[in-house]
Design a protein around this motif. Structure first.
Motif, PDB file in Angstrom:
ATOM      1  N   LEU A 191     113.541   1.109  97.921  1.00  0.00           N
ATOM      2  CA  LEU A 191     112.290   0.637  98.518  1.00  0.00           C
ATOM      3  C   LEU A 191     112.040  -0.829  98.182  1.00  0.00           C
ATOM      4  CD1 LEU A 191     110.024   3.762  97.852  1.00  0.00           C
ATOM      5  CD2 LEU A 191     111.071   3.070 100.020  1.00  0.00           C
ATOM      6  N   SER A 192     112.426  -1.248  96.977  1.00  0.00           N
ATOM      7  CA  SER A 192     112.269  -2.657  96.601  1.00  0.00           C
ATOM      8  C   SER A 192     113.146  -3.555  97.465  1.00  0.00           C
ATOM      9  CB  SER A 192     112.619  -2.854  95.123  1.00  0.00           C
ATOM     10  OG  SER A 192     111.719  -2.153  94.295  1.00  0.00           O
ATOM     11  N   GLN A 195     111.532  -4.075 100.775  1.00  0.00           N
ATOM     12  CA  GLN A 195     110.395  -4.989 100.679  1.00  0.00           C
ATOM     13  C   GLN A 195     110.853  -6.432 100.467  1.00  0.00           C
ATOM     14  OE1 GLN A 195     109.019  -6.641  97.714  1.00  0.00           O
ATOM     15  NE2 GLN A 195     107.425  -7.555  98.996  1.00  0.00           N
ATOM     16  N   SER A 196     111.790  -6.644  99.544  1.00  0.00           N
ATOM     17  CA  SER A 196     112.164  -8.009  99.163  1.00  0.00           C
ATOM     18  C   SER A 196     112.991  -8.705 100.236  1.00  0.00           C
ATOM     19  CB  SER A 196     112.937  -7.993  97.839  1.00  0.00           C
ATOM     20  OG  SER A 196     114.156  -7.278  97.969  1.00  0.00           O
ATOM     21  N   ARG A 197     113.688  -7.937 101.071  1.00  0.00           N
ATOM     22  CA  ARG A 197     114.549  -8.548 102.080  1.00  0.00           C
ATOM     23  C   ARG A 197     113.911  -8.586 103.462  1.00  0.00           C
ATOM     24  NH1 ARG A 197     120.748  -8.141 100.388  1.00  0.00           N
ATOM     25  NH2 ARG A 197     120.444  -8.056  98.142  1.00  0.00           N
ATOM     26  N   GLY A 198     112.618  -8.311 103.513  1.00  0.00           N
ATOM     27  CA  GLY A 198     111.879  -8.525 104.749  1.00  0.00           C
ATOM     28  C   GLY A 198     112.181  -7.536 105.856  1.00  0.00           C
ATOM     29  N   PHE A 199     112.535  -6.298 105.517  1.00  0.00           N
ATOM     30  CA  PHE A 199     112.766  -5.291 106.546  1.00  0.00           C
ATOM     31  C   PHE A 199     111.451  -4.947 107.250  1.00  0.00           C
ATOM     32  CE2 PHE A 199     116.763  -4.899 104.567  1.00  0.00           C
ATOM     33  CZ  PHE A 199     117.588  -4.139 105.372  1.00  0.00           C
ATOM     34  N   ASP A 200     111.575  -4.442 108.462  1.00  0.00           N
ATOM     35  CA  ASP A 200     110.408  -3.960 109.188  1.00  0.00           C
ATOM     36  C   ASP A 200     109.666  -2.957 108.302  1.00  0.00           C
ATOM     37  OD1 ASP A 200     108.615  -2.559 110.852  1.00  0.00           O
ATOM     38  OD2 ASP A 200     109.912  -2.798 112.600  1.00  0.00           O
ATOM     39  N   GLY A 202     107.891  -0.614 108.984  1.00  0.00           N
ATOM     40  CA  GLY A 202     107.954   0.738 109.516  1.00  0.00           C
ATOM     41  C   GLY A 202     109.080   1.562 108.916  1.00  0.00           C
ATOM     42  N   ILE A 203     110.190   0.900 108.517  1.00  0.00           N
ATOM     43  CA  ILE A 203     111.298   1.629 107.895  1.00  0.00           C
ATOM     44  C   ILE A 203     110.865   2.157 106.535  1.00  0.00           C
ATOM     45  CG2 ILE A 203     113.641   1.420 106.999  1.00  0.00           C
ATOM     46  CD1 ILE A 203     114.150  -0.745 109.096  1.00  0.00           C
ATOM     47  N   ARG A 204     110.235   1.300 105.766  1.00  0.00           N
ATOM     48  CA  ARG A 204     109.761   1.707 104.439  1.00  0.00           C
ATOM     49  C   ARG A 204     108.727   2.821 104.562  1.00  0.00           C
ATOM     50  NH1 ARG A 204     106.873  -2.737 100.656  1.00  0.00           N
ATOM     51  NH2 ARG A 204     106.343  -1.462  98.836  1.00  0.00           N
ATOM     52  N   PHE A 205     107.836   2.682 105.531  1.00  0.00           N
ATOM     53  CA  PHE A 205     106.819   3.703 105.761  1.00  0.00           C
ATOM     54  C   PHE A 205     107.468   5.045 106.087  1.00  0.00           C
ATOM     55  CE2 PHE A 205     104.079   6.131 108.580  1.00  0.00           C
ATOM     56  CZ  PHE A 205     102.857   6.083 107.943  1.00  0.00           C
ATOM     57  N   ASP A 219     101.648   8.076  95.276  1.00  0.00           N
ATOM     58  CA  ASP A 219     100.448   7.235  95.260  1.00  0.00           C
ATOM     59  C   ASP A 219     100.797   5.792  94.898  1.00  0.00           C
ATOM     60  OD1 ASP A 219      98.917   9.393  95.953  1.00  0.00           O
ATOM     61  OD2 ASP A 219      98.182   9.798  93.927  1.00  0.00           O
ATOM     62  N   ARG A 220     101.682   5.619  93.931  1.00  0.00           N
ATOM     63  CA  ARG A 220     102.068   4.266  93.522  1.00  0.00           C
ATOM     64  C   ARG A 220     102.817   3.550  94.644  1.00  0.00           C
ATOM     65  NH1 ARG A 220     104.811   5.677  89.594  1.00  0.00           N
ATOM     66  NH2 ARG A 220     106.934   5.367  90.365  1.00  0.00           N
ATOM     67  N   GLU A 221     103.735   4.256  95.306  1.00  0.00           N
ATOM     68  CA  GLU A 221     104.490   3.652  96.400  1.00  0.00           C
ATOM     69  C   GLU A 221     103.576   3.293  97.567  1.00  0.00           C
ATOM     70  OE1 GLU A 221     108.713   6.049  95.641  1.00  0.00           O
ATOM     71  OE2 GLU A 221     107.416   6.566  97.332  1.00  0.00           O
ATOM     72  N   ARG A 222     102.651   4.173  97.882  1.00  0.00           N
ATOM     73  CA  ARG A 222     101.744   3.899  98.993  1.00  0.00           C
ATOM     74  C   ARG A 222     100.848   2.707  98.693  1.00  0.00           C
ATOM     75  NH1 ARG A 222      99.872  10.104 100.605  1.00  0.00           N
ATOM     76  NH2 ARG A 222     101.735  10.616 101.843  1.00  0.00           N
ATOM     77  N   ALA A 223     100.336   2.646  97.476  1.00  0.00           N
ATOM     78  CA  ALA A 223      99.481   1.515  97.103  1.00  0.00           C
ATOM     79  C   ALA A 223     100.258   0.208  97.179  1.00  0.00           C
ATOM     80  CB  ALA A 223      98.917   1.728  95.700  1.00  0.00           C
ATOM     81  N   ALA A 224     101.509   0.222  96.714  1.00  0.00           N
ATOM     82  CA  ALA A 224     102.332  -0.990  96.763  1.00  0.00           C
ATOM     83  C   ALA A 224     102.632  -1.383  98.204  1.00  0.00           C
ATOM     84  CB  ALA A 224     103.632  -0.764  95.994  1.00  0.00           C
ATOM     85  N   PHE A 225     102.859  -0.393  99.059  1.00  0.00           N
ATOM     86  CA  PHE A 225     103.161  -0.658 100.464  1.00  0.00           C
ATOM     87  C   PHE A 225     101.972  -1.320 101.154  1.00  0.00           C
ATOM     88  CE2 PHE A 225     103.433   1.109 104.912  1.00  0.00           C
ATOM     89  CZ  PHE A 225     104.482   0.306 105.314  1.00  0.00           C
ATOM     90  N   VAL A 226     100.783  -0.754 100.968  1.00  0.00           N
ATOM     91  CA  VAL A 226      99.577  -1.331 101.572  1.00  0.00           C
ATOM     92  C   VAL A 226      99.323  -2.726 101.015  1.00  0.00           C
ATOM     93  CG1 VAL A 226      97.068  -1.083 101.753  1.00  0.00           C
ATOM     94  CG2 VAL A 226      98.543   0.906 102.102  1.00  0.00           C
TER      95      VAL A 226
END
Length: 430
Positions: A191-192, A195-200, A202-205, A219-226
């Protein structure tokens, strides 16, 4: 005995530098050196023990991962197979030699035989992954990358970016999510990487939504995503992701702002209330907003980020009751403020009359501009008096009310945050 490790590290480098450029556009990762194995295998016997020589032997040739063997090396390899006919790595070396000669049909058969003998033969899996990515067979490639992670976990930092690139093909998301669910140690770096390489986003979601983990991790992943989306000022997607995480029971009563009557609805800030409890000031949601403001210094007692469509609005709020330990003209006051994000440009405000309890109070109309205001920060601030005077109040509700631009008259309903954006379903994050 580093040559076996260097071979796999160098092979990984070629997969990344060659096939990834073709299939996913990724640049090469740094060469990773692995811990030496004590085992004497076909690589050691055929190529020798000098790592400097080994690093020069791997080539990207004839559209594949290859290594040229001379006659003496082939003789040693066949001798090895005479004594160790089940050595999968030996057959993998023959496959790389066949690739160097341009015979990829034979190479593919040798790799297949290698994996039939030893399903954990890393060099064979690397060759297969390289070929699958070069030929756009991304679903098969994702399976191979997952197998490499399983058989060669120490090299996960090299394989995880490959797997992340393959997640661009949405058909791969279920199998990737399942693999990450079964191997939590891969999940965070994966997941990092997204995030760090600028993927869409929507893929992470989709990965987070498909592959479930324990509650605290989710919860931690969702908070970081938002938070990442907000940091990129992508408030609309952040809101859609946030609201999709709410329980079904909460979706039926989404107000503008959310939890406009302060019932303690589920969901974290910033799209739910951030309430203050510090320095003698307190704000609590209890079927109304209970406030205790010390009046010593300016303070933000409550705040929330709201996504509104462009247009004309005003604030409506009801003070249920209020009291003060000083004179009514002391100067201590409460004010709702709306400002544009990012930048906090003021839009409008409503100074609450704490003497007018039980009656709706309205701000002057203000406009949310179309191009420069992707989100609105609504905050309730306390203004200090010259001499500290405590102000206690209970606010029954607050709402954004949309105003007809031509007449100034309010429409029949309060503003709806989802009227500006698509229905908050996971599928809206492409």
């Amino acid at each position: 005995m580093q040559q076996r490790n260097l071979l796999y590290s160098s092979a990984t480098r070629w997969v990344l530098a060659g096939a990834l450029v073709v299939a996913t556009g990724w640049a090469s990762l740094s060469h990773v050196y692995r811990r030496a194995h004590r085992k004497i295998d076909a690589v050691t016997i055929v190529l020798g023990e000098d790592p400097a020589i080994l690093r020069t032997r791997l080539v990207d040739l004839n559209g594949g991962l290859a290594i040229r063997l001379d006659a003496a090396e082939r003789a040693r390899l066949y001798s090895r197979l005479t004594s160790k006919p089940l050595d999968g790595t030996a057959f993998a070396l023959l496959a790389l030699d066949a690739t160097a000669k341009g015979d990829k049909v034979r190479a593919a058969k040798l790799v297949e035989h290698s994996l039939a003998l030893e399903p954990r033969t890393r060099l064979a899996w690397l060759w297969r992954l390289d070929q699958q990515m070069r030929n756009g067979r991304t679903v098969e490639a994702a399976n191979s990358a997952i197998r490499l992670l399983a058989v060669d976990p120490e090299q996960y930092q090299s394989y995880v970016p490959i797997l992340a690139g393959l997640a661009r093909d949405r058909r791969n998301i279920p199998q990737i999510a399942t693999a990450l669910q079964g191997n939590p140690g891969w999940r965070e770096p994966f997941l990092s990487t997204l995030q760090s390489r600028g993927f869409d986003p929507g893929i992470r979601f989709a990965i987070m939504d498909t592959g479930k983990s324990n509650v605290s991790t989710i919860d931690r992943e969702r908070a970081a995503f938002v938070a990442d989306l907000i940091a990129k000022t992508d408030y609309e997607r952040a809101y859609l992701a946030w609201i999709s995480y709410l329980p079904e029971s909460a979706l039926a009563s989404v107000d503008t702002p959310y939890d406009a009557r302060f019932r303690g609805m589920p969901g974290p800030p910033p799209f739910n209330w951030q309430l203050t409890a510090a320095d003698g000031d307190r704000a609590e949601a209890n079927n109304g907003l209970d406030l205790s403001y010390s009046g010593r210094k300016p303070a933000t007692l409550a705040s929330q980020v709201v996504v509104l469509q462009p247009g004309d609005y005003r604030l409506r709020s009801v003070v249920a009751n209020a009291s003060s330990d000083g004179p009514s003209n002391s100067g201590a006051s409460l004010t709702w403020r709306a400002s544009c994000l990012p930048g906090n440009q003021p839009l409008g405000e409503l100074a609450l009359n704490t003497s007018a309890t039980g009656k709706p109070q309205l701000s002057a109309p203000f406009r949310v501009p179309e191009a420069t205001c992707p989100a609105v920060l609504l905050s309730l601030g306390g203004t200090a008096s010259e001499f500290p005077v405590r102000l206690d109040a209970r606010i029954a509700s607050v709402q954004f009310e949309q105003v007809a631009a031509d007449t100034g008259a309010p429409p029949s309903q309060a503003a709806n945050p989802t009227s500006a954006i698509p229905s908050p379903k996971p599928s809206v994050l492409p």
